[in-house]
Enzyme design. Sequence first.
Site, PDB file in Angstrom:
ATOM      1  N   HIS A   1     113.686  49.636 -86.925  1.00 20.49           N
ATOM      2  CA  HIS A   1     114.179  51.096 -86.418  1.00 20.49           C
ATOM      3  C   HIS A   1     114.771  51.042 -85.185  1.00 20.49           C
ATOM      4  O   HIS A   1     114.848  51.857 -84.577  1.00 20.49           O
ATOM      5  CB  HIS A   1     112.853  52.242 -86.221  1.00 20.49           C
ATOM      6  CG  HIS A   1     111.974  52.092 -87.476  1.00 20.49           C
ATOM      7  ND1 HIS A   1     112.192  52.786 -88.570  1.00 20.49           N
ATOM      8  CD2 HIS A   1     110.954  51.300 -87.812  1.00 20.49           C
ATOM      9  CE1 HIS A   1     111.331  52.528 -89.641  1.00 20.49           C
ATOM     10  NE2 HIS A   1     110.458  51.621 -89.082  1.00 20.49           N
TER      11      HIS A   1
ATOM     12  N   SER B   1     140.855  46.134 -71.537  1.00 23.33           N
ATOM     13  CA  SER B   1     141.175  47.288 -71.600  1.00 23.33           C
ATOM     14  C   SER B   1     142.419  47.869 -70.860  1.00 23.33           C
ATOM     15  O   SER B   1     142.606  47.161 -69.787  1.00 23.33           O
ATOM     16  CB  SER B   1     140.058  48.388 -71.387  1.00 23.33           C
ATOM     17  OG  SER B   1     140.871  49.589 -70.927  1.00 23.33           O
TER      18      SER B   1
ATOM     19  N   LYS C   1     136.765  46.293 -68.352  1.00 25.25           N
ATOM     20  CA  LYS C   1     136.107  46.199 -69.482  1.00 25.25           C
ATOM     21  C   LYS C   1     136.236  44.748 -70.293  1.00 25.25           C
ATOM     22  O   LYS C   1     137.258  44.006 -69.865  1.00 25.25           O
ATOM     23  CB  LYS C   1     136.812  46.924 -70.460  1.00 25.25           C
ATOM     24  CG  LYS C   1     136.492  48.476 -70.353  1.00 25.25           C
ATOM     25  CD  LYS C   1     135.180  48.673 -70.675  1.00 25.25           C
ATOM     26  CE  LYS C   1     134.932  48.756 -72.307  1.00 25.25           C
ATOM     27  NZ  LYS C   1     135.743  50.055 -72.748  1.00 25.25           N
TER      28      LYS C   1
END
Length: 466
Positions: free
Chosen positions: A161, A282, A288
């Site tokens: 989960h 980016s 990034k």
Amino acid sequence: MDNPAGKKLWGGRFTQGVAKSVEAYTESISFDWRLWQFDIEGSKAHAKMLAKQQIITDSDASAILKGLDEIAGEIRAGSFVFRQELEDVHMNVESALIDRIGDPGRKLHTARSRNDQVALDVRLYVRAGIKEVQRLIREFQRTLVSVAEENVHCIMPGYTHMQRAQPVTLAHHLLAYVEMLARDYERFDDAYKRADSLPLGACALAGTTLAVDRDFVADTLGFSRMCENSMDAVSDRDFVIEFISNSSIVMMHLSRMAEEIVLWATKEFAFIEISDAYTTGSSIMPQKKNPDIAELLRGKTARVYGSLMSILTLMKALPLTYNRDMQEDKLPMFDTADTVTASLFMINEMFQAIAFDVKRMYETASGGFALATDLAEYLVNKGVPFRSAHEITGRCVRYCIENKKELHELTLEEFKTFSGVIEADVYVFVQLEKSVELKSSRGGTSPDEVARQIARLKEDLSVRLY
Ligand code: ARG
């Protein structure tokens, strides 16, 4: 707008040529040219058979073989011009052969139809595609096993989960993917068996009055089976569906790994760093470093699923036997082969450019009561029924949460308030290394068991590579 009808190899019964717009709509040469090698290979086997059966002369056959080899040389060299007005790869090659060698070339299509010819070309393509995908699967499995081998003792959290569940080793986690890929490989073995059946000799749909020798053609082209029903032979595209279906399952598996790579590369997880060569930046945010390969792999999985849906829908409710609809089978087939091979290749390369932060993984595994199940099993060893052990451990965890402690930080006195059977040896059980080491059940995460799995896989991967 019209072309002279005589230009077509099938132009005999027509008085008028085909409109240019129709040529553009119905052509397949823009994509099926990729089958040229298989088309020529099939034609050569067919010509040899025709000569052996004395349907054509040996000198006709030699001229055909020589002509086809020359055409192959030109296509390979990039000097061959594929023409849209000749529709498809079959007519382009045959028409070039006739231009080149004249009458013997006009005999090649004896006892053959484009219906069985295209079925043959596609089977040859799928057979080769399967081998290539299998080769790439094996390569990636080897990479995973070798990285696993270096990380048999690297402890990390295992999740259910997306919640920390129990500690596992990185090796164990990676070997899970090796198993998935092993099944994928087997599925392709199985698909190969059915692709490996000769359709040629079915002709248009009913067979032929001429004395062909299909066994000879099957042997020449290395087919281990024969399509036994000529109508089925020209109608069947199940083997393409299987190829795309198996590829979809590979992509599904790879996309799960891709998803984990994306997650693990986040600052939140920070389990891995992908080297610069396999990430992109980016255009606006200077900080990034994006895991684009993994993201695109997830995205490309959609393309392959789309191809599966497309070919299933294409074949749905088609009456027997050949229908022109089936020309559309090649686009999803090529796209799938390209996508699954490129994806296997890229993930294998990228994976080798990943650095694992094993310290961070270990620390993450330490928190969050990942050893609660071990404590419950400790109690079981002391004779407590599992359901009661579960309840006792649950209360321990709640106490820890309320008192901001981890299980191993509880004093023996504190432990004893939950169960009298708890002794000092409990501390061994609530220790990460021990927890992992003790999971020695078959297929479990203990380093010994994982080492055994690695040895087995290494054996499999070397022996079972064709
Ligand atoms: N280009 C066709 C295909 O890919 C070849 C078979 C055409 N047969 C025919 N009778 N028109 O399906």
